[in-house]
Design a protein around this motif. Structure first.
Motif, PDB file in Angstrom:
ATOM      1  N   LYS A  66       0.860  -1.458   0.070  1.00 54.73           N
ATOM      2  CA  LYS A  66       0.254   0.091   0.136  1.00 54.73           C
ATOM      3  C   LYS A  66       0.930   1.335   0.058  1.00 54.73           C
ATOM      4  O   LYS A  66       2.033   1.182   0.154  1.00 54.73           O
ATOM      5  CB  LYS A  66      -0.204   0.154   1.084  1.00 54.73           C
ATOM      6  CG  LYS A  66      -1.559  -1.305   1.433  1.00 54.73           C
ATOM      7  CD  LYS A  66      -2.300  -1.343   2.878  1.00 54.73           C
ATOM      8  CE  LYS A  66      -3.517  -2.051   2.860  1.00 54.73           C
ATOM      9  NZ  LYS A  66      -3.580  -2.448   4.256  1.00 54.73           N
ATOM     10  N   SER A  67       0.642   2.381  -0.694  1.00 52.80           N
ATOM     11  CA  SER A  67       1.015   3.898  -0.701  1.00 52.80           C
ATOM     12  C   SER A  67       0.989   3.921   1.019  1.00 52.80           C
ATOM     13  O   SER A  67       0.260   4.203   2.045  1.00 52.80           O
ATOM     14  CB  SER A  67       0.625   4.894  -0.988  1.00 52.80           C
ATOM     15  OG  SER A  67       0.658   4.473  -2.393  1.00 52.80           O
ATOM     16  N   GLU A  87       6.091  12.903   4.468  1.00 52.70           N
ATOM     17  CA  GLU A  87       6.430  12.624   3.261  1.00 52.70           C
ATOM     18  C   GLU A  87       7.299  13.956   2.905  1.00 52.70           C
ATOM     19  O   GLU A  87       7.133  14.527   2.256  1.00 52.70           O
ATOM     20  CB  GLU A  87       5.142  12.941   1.875  1.00 52.70           C
ATOM     21  CG  GLU A  87       5.395  12.332   0.721  1.00 52.70           C
ATOM     22  CD  GLU A  87       5.922  10.469   0.645  1.00 52.70           C
ATOM     23  OE1 GLU A  87       6.053  10.387  -0.944  1.00 52.70           O
ATOM     24  OE2 GLU A  87       5.626  10.086   1.222  1.00 52.70           O
ATOM     25  N   ARG A  89       9.249  14.567  -1.084  1.00 53.73           N
ATOM     26  CA  ARG A  89       8.842  15.066  -2.155  1.00 53.73           C
ATOM     27  C   ARG A  89      10.032  15.960  -3.418  1.00 53.73           C
ATOM     28  O   ARG A  89       9.228  17.159  -3.680  1.00 53.73           O
ATOM     29  CB  ARG A  89       7.182  15.724  -2.201  1.00 53.73           C
ATOM     30  CG  ARG A  89       6.270  14.715  -1.709  1.00 53.73           C
ATOM     31  CD  ARG A  89       6.089  13.409  -2.507  1.00 53.73           C
ATOM     32  NE  ARG A  89       4.830  13.228  -2.697  1.00 53.73           N
ATOM     33  CZ  ARG A  89       4.906  12.148  -3.965  1.00 53.73           C
ATOM     34  NH1 ARG A  89       5.588  11.824  -4.372  1.00 53.73           N
ATOM     35  NH2 ARG A  89       3.093  11.591  -3.857  1.00 53.73           N
ATOM     36  N   ASN A  99      -0.726  14.122  -7.502  1.00 51.50           N
ATOM     37  CA  ASN A  99      -1.901  13.112  -7.631  1.00 51.50           C
ATOM     38  C   ASN A  99      -3.179  13.051  -6.017  1.00 51.50           C
ATOM     39  O   ASN A  99      -2.261  12.937  -5.294  1.00 51.50           O
ATOM     40  CB  ASN A  99      -1.825  11.978  -8.145  1.00 51.50           C
ATOM     41  CG  ASN A  99      -3.022  11.311  -8.544  1.00 51.50           C
ATOM     42  OD1 ASN A  99      -3.602  11.077  -7.042  1.00 51.50           O
ATOM     43  ND2 ASN A  99      -3.508  10.726  -9.672  1.00 51.50           N
ATOM     44  N   LYS A 101      -5.712  11.388  -4.863  1.00 49.47           N
ATOM     45  CA  LYS A 101      -5.594  10.214  -4.442  1.00 49.47           C
ATOM     46  C   LYS A 101      -4.876   9.391  -4.017  1.00 49.47           C
ATOM     47  O   LYS A 101      -4.732   8.785  -2.659  1.00 49.47           O
ATOM     48  CB  LYS A 101      -6.160   8.997  -5.286  1.00 49.47           C
ATOM     49  CG  LYS A 101      -6.831   7.653  -4.815  1.00 49.47           C
ATOM     50  CD  LYS A 101      -6.996   7.033  -6.438  1.00 49.47           C
ATOM     51  CE  LYS A 101      -7.611   5.630  -6.014  1.00 49.47           C
ATOM     52  NZ  LYS A 101      -7.251   5.165  -4.665  1.00 49.47           N
ATOM     53  N   LYS A 102      -3.621  10.113  -4.316  1.00 42.15           N
ATOM     54  CA  LYS A 102      -2.100   9.045  -4.343  1.00 42.15           C
ATOM     55  C   LYS A 102      -1.830   9.532  -2.984  1.00 42.15           C
ATOM     56  O   LYS A 102      -1.701   9.298  -1.948  1.00 42.15           O
ATOM     57  CB  LYS A 102      -1.421   9.292  -5.319  1.00 42.15           C
ATOM     58  CG  LYS A 102      -1.125   8.427  -6.237  1.00 42.15           C
ATOM     59  CD  LYS A 102      -0.034   8.699  -6.930  1.00 42.15           C
ATOM     60  CE  LYS A 102      -0.391   7.688  -8.510  1.00 42.15           C
ATOM     61  NZ  LYS A 102       0.953   8.081  -9.682  1.00 42.15           N
ATOM     62  N   ASP A 105      -3.701   8.254  -0.423  1.00 46.79           N
ATOM     63  CA  ASP A 105      -3.580   7.133   0.003  1.00 46.79           C
ATOM     64  C   ASP A 105      -2.670   6.500   0.806  1.00 46.79           C
ATOM     65  O   ASP A 105      -2.496   6.003   1.603  1.00 46.79           O
ATOM     66  CB  ASP A 105      -3.228   6.466  -1.857  1.00 46.79           C
ATOM     67  CG  ASP A 105      -4.432   5.608  -2.104  1.00 46.79           C
ATOM     68  OD1 ASP A 105      -5.924   6.216  -1.369  1.00 46.79           O
ATOM     69  OD2 ASP A 105      -4.927   5.571  -3.166  1.00 46.79           O
ATOM     70  N   LYS A 106      -1.254   7.547   1.378  1.00 44.25           N
ATOM     71  CA  LYS A 106      -0.528   7.735   1.322  1.00 44.25           C
ATOM     72  C   LYS A 106      -0.573   7.392   2.945  1.00 44.25           C
ATOM     73  O   LYS A 106      -0.993   7.751   3.559  1.00 44.25           O
ATOM     74  CB  LYS A 106       0.595   8.491   1.205  1.00 44.25           C
ATOM     75  CG  LYS A 106       1.193   8.344  -0.115  1.00 44.25           C
ATOM     76  CD  LYS A 106       2.187   9.734  -1.043  1.00 44.25           C
ATOM     77  CE  LYS A 106       3.199   8.820  -1.561  1.00 44.25           C
ATOM     78  NZ  LYS A 106       4.475   7.309  -1.026  1.00 44.25           N
TER      79      LYS A 106
END
Length: 165
Positions: A66-67, A87, A89, A99, A101-102, A105-106
């Motif tokens: 999973k993310s 996170e 980046r 994104n 959704k990403k 999800d993270k």
């Protein structure tokens, strides 16, 4: 609230996956070795590498990974103790590729791993290179549907000043 090494190392995930507790400078350098940490910005800072934990969990459970956010660590003051999700980046050049959704999800994958043993801080931190901060903030504000306001963009120095200084 500031970084709390003792509570980070006492977290059930840090104990269960001790080899996923790592030096923060090394995680940052692994993410982008072009970053100058002068020579190291984080002095004796140990964090939980959530990507490492998820890789081990997925392997044990024979499922796809999973993310997750890159790291988590405990922050505290005299009254509260919480886990902060961060996170990194650094490799973004075109922020249009961010994104929604990403990102969601993270956070979901990370909160699932951490469980409820220690409260998770409501702010989710996304670290970008300093020259991309304004673009990243703007991109998050323009996402449709809107990304929650507790998804916070900052650079590495601001993270250090906020939680470690």
């Amino acid at each position: 609230m500031k970084y709390n090494k003792v509570e980070t190392l006492k977290h059930v995930i840090a104990i269960s996956y001790a080899n996923c507790v790592k030096d923060y400078n090394q995680i940052v350098l692994d993410e982008d070795d072009s970053i100058n940490l002068l020579p190291t910005i984080f002095d004796n800072v140990q964090v939980i590498d959530l990507d490492c934990v998820e890789k081990k969990l997925a392997g044990n459970e024979r499922r796809n990974q999973k993310s997750t956010m890159d790291t988590t660590f405990a922050i505290s003051d005299s009254l509260r103790l919480e886990m902060l999700l961060v996170e990194l980046r650094f490799n973004y050049i075109n922020l249009a590729n961010l994104n929604r959704k990403k990102l969601l999800d993270k956070v979901a994958g990370s909160t699932s791993i951490l469980g409820s043993s220690i409260k998770i801080n409501n702010d989710y931190i996304f670290i970008f290179k300093s020259n991309l901060i304004e673009q990243a903030k703007n991109r998050l504000l323009r996402m449709n549907p809107v990304i929650p306001s507790n998804y916070i963009v900052m650079d590495l120095q601001t993270l250090f000043d906020t939680y470690f200084k």
